[in-house]
Motif scaffolding. Structure first.
Motif, short mmCIF file in Angstrom:
data_model
loop_
_atom_site.label_atom_id
_atom_site.label_comp_id
_atom_site.label_asym_id
_atom_site.label_seq_id
_atom_site.Cartn_x
_atom_site.Cartn_y
_atom_site.Cartn_z
N ALA A 179 39.44 38.52 39.18
CA ALA A 179 38.81 39.62 39.90
C ALA A 179 39.88 40.38 40.66
O ALA A 179 40.79 39.78 41.23
CB ALA A 179 37.74 39.08 40.85
N GLY A 180 39.76 41.72 40.67
CA GLY A 180 40.74 42.53 41.41
C GLY A 180 42.03 42.69 40.63
O GLY A 180 42.14 42.31 39.47
N GLY A 181 43.03 43.29 41.29
CA GLY A 181 44.32 43.46 40.64
C GLY A 181 44.81 44.90 40.67
O GLY A 181 46.00 45.15 40.80
N LEU A 182 43.91 45.86 40.55
CA LEU A 182 44.32 47.27 40.59
C LEU A 182 44.23 47.80 42.01
O LEU A 182 43.32 47.47 42.77
CB LEU A 182 43.45 48.11 39.65
N ILE A 238 32.52 30.97 34.58
CA ILE A 238 33.91 31.44 34.75
C ILE A 238 33.94 32.74 35.54
O ILE A 238 34.82 32.98 36.36
CB ILE A 238 34.55 31.60 33.35
N GLN A 239 32.93 33.60 35.33
CA GLN A 239 32.82 34.84 36.12
C GLN A 239 32.67 34.52 37.60
O GLN A 239 33.34 35.11 38.45
CB GLN A 239 31.61 35.66 35.66
N LYS A 240 31.76 33.60 37.90
CA LYS A 240 31.53 33.23 39.30
C LYS A 240 32.80 32.65 39.91
O LYS A 240 33.14 32.93 41.06
CB LYS A 240 30.36 32.25 39.41
N GLN A 241 33.50 31.82 39.13
CA GLN A 241 34.72 31.20 39.64
C GLN A 241 35.76 32.27 39.97
O GLN A 241 36.48 32.16 40.97
CB GLN A 241 35.27 30.23 38.58
N ALA A 242 35.85 33.31 39.13
CA ALA A 242 36.82 34.38 39.36
C ALA A 242 36.57 35.06 40.70
O ALA A 242 37.49 35.33 41.47
CB ALA A 242 36.76 35.39 38.22
N LEU A 243 35.29 35.33 40.98
CA LEU A 243 34.96 35.98 42.26
C LEU A 243 35.22 35.02 43.40
O LEU A 243 35.71 35.40 44.47
CB LEU A 243 33.50 36.45 42.25
N ASN A 244 34.88 33.77 43.18
CA ASN A 244 35.12 32.74 44.16
C ASN A 244 36.61 32.64 44.51
O ASN A 244 37.00 32.59 45.69
CB ASN A 244 34.64 31.40 43.59
N ASP A 245 37.42 32.62 43.47
CA ASP A 245 38.86 32.51 43.67
C ASP A 245 39.39 33.66 44.52
O ASP A 245 40.25 33.48 45.37
CB ASP A 245 39.60 32.54 42.31
N LYS A 246 38.88 34.87 44.25
CA LYS A 246 39.40 36.00 44.99
C LYS A 246 38.89 36.01 46.43
O LYS A 246 39.65 36.23 47.36
CB LYS A 246 39.02 37.32 44.32
N TYR A 247 37.59 35.78 46.61
CA TYR A 247 37.02 36.00 47.93
C TYR A 247 36.97 34.76 48.80
O TYR A 247 36.95 34.84 50.00
CB TYR A 247 35.61 36.62 47.80
N PHE A 248 36.93 33.59 48.15
CA PHE A 248 36.87 32.38 48.96
C PHE A 248 37.94 31.38 48.59
O PHE A 248 38.04 30.33 49.18
CB PHE A 248 35.47 31.73 48.82
N GLY A 249 38.72 31.71 47.59
CA GLY A 249 39.65 30.74 47.04
C GLY A 249 40.89 30.56 47.88
O GLY A 249 41.14 31.27 48.85
#
Lengths: 244, 272, 244, 272, 272, 244
Positions: free
Chosen positions: C33-36, C229-240
């Motif tokens: 999630a994110g990057g740009l 995997i989608q949920k994990q991606a958001l998790n990683d960015k916002y809570f990871g």
């Protein structure tokens, strides 16, 4: 047409043409007023092997606004051939030929339509050539007049149209596809019989001054025949026995 | 056909209320197709053609068959291309100009339904391998619009193909040469039938008319072949289907497709 | 696909596929999630050898105004392949295929986005396929859902997507490029696991009624794997733990 | 050039009132053409060229002659294509972008007038039958606008063609090979002359200038050949002609065409 | 990126005031390039590729190498074409549709910089003279915008080309036939480096970021080769440079180019 | 230009170039101010065998409105080649090269034009290349300056332009078509002599640092020669004996 083919017998010793017609004889013409559900007016014509459908919308608003005219309505015409309407499949994109014919038909119809009664609006005429066989612009123009009348657009007259031409050094009425390809001249004529005005005239091919005069005259006379069929089509729909 | 006015909203409410009572606005059963009128050979100068009226939706399809160059990697197969166009006289909202996305989708879904059924055996449409093949172009034009163009175009194209006569070309002097008079039918192996279903509220109806089309939240078009197999599917619209609904739509498409296929065959036989 | 190639061994006697996977095993999936920097939200997905970047802008004003809707926001989606993303260099102009896929993905996302909360505005989703390997539309749709969430667009659910299909008379999960070319059927599925709704479904290829049912079911199950995997991606960015 | 303002209306009234008195706004007789200035060979690096000033309308035509592929069915003939473009510096209302219908009509009418006269014998423009032919491109650009582009472009193209020098190509190694220095005139059989007449009120005037063009209700362009025959005609505008008017226009075009033809010949001879 | 708002004006004033004090808004020296991060082989399925981040500007370049037809007059040389596109996700103001003039200029300047350096020896890229040559396409896509696309695209394309692997084709049966597995590097003779300088007030800064780009009155992009020669230059923007400034920019481009060239080489060596 | 042809003798032992000129000698230059009736200002230039016509309209209203600028006028430039202007007939559609040159000329003219005096309006410069012979952009830019002055547009200075370059390892003035094709470098220069500013500069071809410096200098000096001819053209029209 630079290089017309002259091997075909276009006119025999008895004055009979390649498709069996006499020199002043038009092909079979059938016009039906109406037929489409969504269009405000419509007409279908079979003119020899030509099959053409016309739909009319309007008067209706113009977008963008600056294309409209505060003094008068505008007429918009699109002449379009289906990919399967001609010998070799036609590219769907509008050709320069189609754009020119659209303009010529528009200007042939304008004198007939009382556009001044609909300022700021547009009347759209959509012409669809389903099957082409020489003389599509005349057949289309004749059908468009009927479709406009069917749409209830106020008109001064209807435009009738047919081509005259020259084959085997003879002036003939209603040039078919073979005659257009192999003949000497093709002259599409559009005419308003009541107002006695020629509103479409084109010529490809060589004519002497005398032949030119005769060719226009023959074309105008032919238009009067077409005119009767146009009137009958409207009569059949609005006053006729067979309901449509 | 996309604009939503107050009138559209009222119509939509009416349609929904009727559906709740098990009724459709034009009185049909939920799985009932509108009257289907087919005129084969409507454009005699084309290689094949058909005029199809499905309720008040009307489509004309003309088939042109002519020599063409093969694609670089498929020199052993002819070309089959099916298109669809909304003519501006078919509805006041149709605009001229480059095709809009919904028209592109229409053309591609109709094309895929026929293509994926393997209706036309393109391996037989070769004049000279790698040099010249036969191209089959089925062009649909919509002349009157009242919903469900997917099925109307599909039926028109299928009948036009079923009744097409293919000329023969020989390979002479590095060019295809037409053999006069030698006409054969296209090599046809199956008859695909597309069935489109619309979801309005929680109801699913077959062959939506124009008002139903404007009221639906989602749709699915499923094509089946003569063996009753499913060979193409396209979901559309701004809502979703449950898994059960999708399975049910598959079954409906097979059942309704069988009825329609008989009509297409009858139209074909009518011109022979 | 009229003429699928059947010479390749797509499934061996042990139920192992041409790339070593089991029949119900998806390829490697990585979502970020994110990057740009400039986009309001973005996501990057690697799905097998697919590499896809998605950027989201909005809600923002619509030009021209008449394209906006006073009752609801609108979603606009562009699916686009880079010239270097496929085997032979792709012409940069948008193909009809890309236009259709843009529309299909848009309609697959619409049920998930609370557009009614942003009347008169638009949310733009730009999908860029950097490297393609079969199944780009599913990978793109999955990444687009994450990018919309990353942009803070209110959503009812996320759409997860993956293709099921048929090779060697067997229903499989996650069709790769070889299987798409040489296999018997390809069925891209997009699904919202919480709302239990299929929002994308297409099929190319022949299935019996029973196979059809199984294929949809397998696809829906696969979507649930992607969803995690989608949920994990958001998790990683916002809570990871790893800051992005 | 299409917009109608109050000023246009006043000008139109003035033009009409003068015509009622038998006068034109610039003092010409009804069948009098404006001053025609022709500079042949204005673009020396082209194969042929001409700059034509008809009153204040100015057109440049350049001819390019080069090998080309024939059309599939006419491998025994060269190509002749004549175009016309309104450059944006020719008038404040001209827009850049794809050509509008009136410019497409202009180009096609100018092309047809020359083509139908059979001025250029395309059967002599063959390098290798079915493989390579000579293409002749006559491109008109309008650099100043004051009405009647049909005739100005036609004269420019005709003089450019009359003065063109054609290279020679041989067929070597499956390719056309230029023979250095071997230049011949184009195979010309006749000199077509286009004459445009405008109907304003009930009056018909030859070679309408810009103000007359904006005031006319209809127009006709008639092309005649060196034998005094009529070989092409195009009616335009939103009104009609009577049969008698059309016959009279034909006679005028022959008479005026004869005068113009002498000027085109003189321009050709001036560069030889 | 072209619209000027009040905020832009304030930013511009701030940038100018800092420059008067010898400072740049992001703290760099006037001739200091932003951090340059290069990932070679970012798109493994392409023949060559690179992802370049120059500050917050990010570009991906993919190289495709494939047989192509030569231009008629250059049958003894391969093709090299470099393009650039601003993807709409790179900035909120980017519009889709046909490329605008500033994007066309970007692509052409990046292409010319590499072409004029003679980096790729196209005379080695011939499969069969006059029939088939090798085409090398280096397509840049901008995925994040923060000024100075000229240099970012140029570096991405250069690294993508340096790391490209070229397949081998033989000429068999009048067609190019791929030789499996036989991969070689492109024939590279020099490493071009583009350096872009912006004029803001009377100051000239290297590698302008997005804010500086919006504030500049003129710019110049100068490409140098491995020998320290200047091989391409493009001035842009709505102001001019003095002769002295232009000479100085030339010297700066050589000096800064040398530093960058080392980084491009390192990126190339990193993947070998 | 990857692969310049070096077989032609571009410079002989006496320092004479392929067309007989000395290394610092420009081709024949003739500029005429005015000439077109409808344009607000115009100019015609013959520069060697180049023949270029420029017409200027404005300041005038901008459509659509949102393209205008409330703070300043805008300059719009179109550089266009006629189909017959080059060796092989040019396709009439604008090429990418023409679009780039239009932009480069526009930016070269902007510093000279007092656009701030005409907020909300546009000045249009239409450049038509009738015959091309190397160096069209410089000839066009020089003529455009005169046409702008002829249109009465307030200007700070005129932009004069000419190319310098390198052939046979020698820096020369005014690169002709053969020298551009077979030479080593081509550097178009646009310069405002009064304001001492280079407003157009491009380079194709390889130069050492020293050569680069010399090449710019030679170009700037050449511009001063062109400038005198531009001033004479305006003088001839507005104060000269020969009426135009």
């Amino acid at each position: 047409m630079g290089g017309r083919d002259a091997t075909m017998v276009l006119l025999d010793e008895n004055g009979i043409r390649c498709d069996g017609r006499k020199i002043d004889e038009p092909r079979r013409i059938m016009i039906r007023a109406g037929g489409l559900k969504n269009a405000d007016g419509s007409a279908y014509i079979e003119f020899g092997d030509n099959k053409i459908l016309v739909g009319v919308f309007g008067p209706r608003d113009v977008h963008p606004k600056h294309m409209s005219n505060t003094d008068t309505g505008i007429l918009r015409v699109r002449y379009h051939m289906e990919p399967f309407s001609v010998g070799e499949r036609k590219n769907p994109a509008p050709s320069r030929r189609e754009i020119e014919i659209s303009k010529v038909i528009k200007e042939a119809l304008e004198p007939a339509v009382m556009l001044e009664k609909f300022p700021r609006t547009a009347v759209d005429v959509f012409i669809e050539v389903l099957q082409a066989d020489g003389g599509t612009r005349c057949a289309a123009l004749s059908a468009a007049s009927v479709a406009l009348a069917d749409a209830g657009i106020p008109m001064r007259d209807m435009v009738a149209a047919i081509a005259s031409g020259k084959v085997a050094d003879t002036i003939i009425l209603d040039v078919n596809n073979e005659e257009d390809q192999a003949g000497q001249a093709d002259m599409p004529v559009g005419y308003m019989p009541n107002l006695k005005k020629i509103t479409l005239l084109q010529l490809d091919g060589v004519l002497t001054s005398e032949e030119y005069k005769k060719c226009v005259t023959v074309g105008v006379e032919g238009c009067k025949l077409v005119y009767e069929i146009q009137k009958q089509a409207l009569n059949d729909k609005y006053f006729g026995k067979k309901g449509d | 056909m996309a604009s939503k006015t107050v009138l559209d909203e009222l119509k939509r409410t009416q349609i929904l209320e009727l559906l709740e009572q098990g009724k459709r606005i034009d009185g049909r059963a939920f799985d009932e197709v509108r009257e289907l009128v087919i005129e084969a050979n409507a454009i005699p100068k084309a290689n094949g053609s058909a005029r199809v009226r499905l309720g008040d939706t009307e489509v004309i399809c003309g088939v042109k068959i002519q020599p063409d160059r093969p694609f670089p990697d498929t020199g052993d197969r002819g070309l089959f291309i099916c298109t669809a166009e909304l003519l501006p006289l078919s509805h006041p909202t149709v605009e001229t100009g480059p095709p809009q996305p919904h028209v592109i989708e229409l053309a591609r879904v109709v094309d895929r339904g026929i293509r994926e059924s393997h209706m036309i055996d393109v391996s037989e449409l070769v004049i000279k391998k790698d040099k010249s093949v036969i191209g089959v172009f089925a062009d649909n034009v919509v002349v009157d619009y009242d919903g469900n163009l997917f099925d109307a175009c599909s039926y028109a194209a299928t009948v036009a193909l079923l009744t097409s006569k293919t000329p023969t070309w020989n390979w002479v002097d590095e060019k295809p040469a037409l053999v006069e008079g030698d006409l054969t039918p296209l090599p046809v192996s199956t008859i695909p039938v597309s069935v489109t279903m619309a979801k309005i509220g929680n109801h699913i109806v077959v062959d939506p008319n124009g008002d139903e089309w404007a009221s639906m939240s989602a749709r699915v078009t499923i094509t089946t072949d003569s063996d009753g197999n499913i060979c193409a599917l396209q979901k559309g619209g701004s809502d979703g289907f449950t898994l059960d609904e999708m399975v049910q739509c598959g079954e409906t498409s097979i059942r309704v497709g069988k009825q329609i296929r008989e009509k297409l065959k009858a139209a074909q036989e009518g011109v022979q």
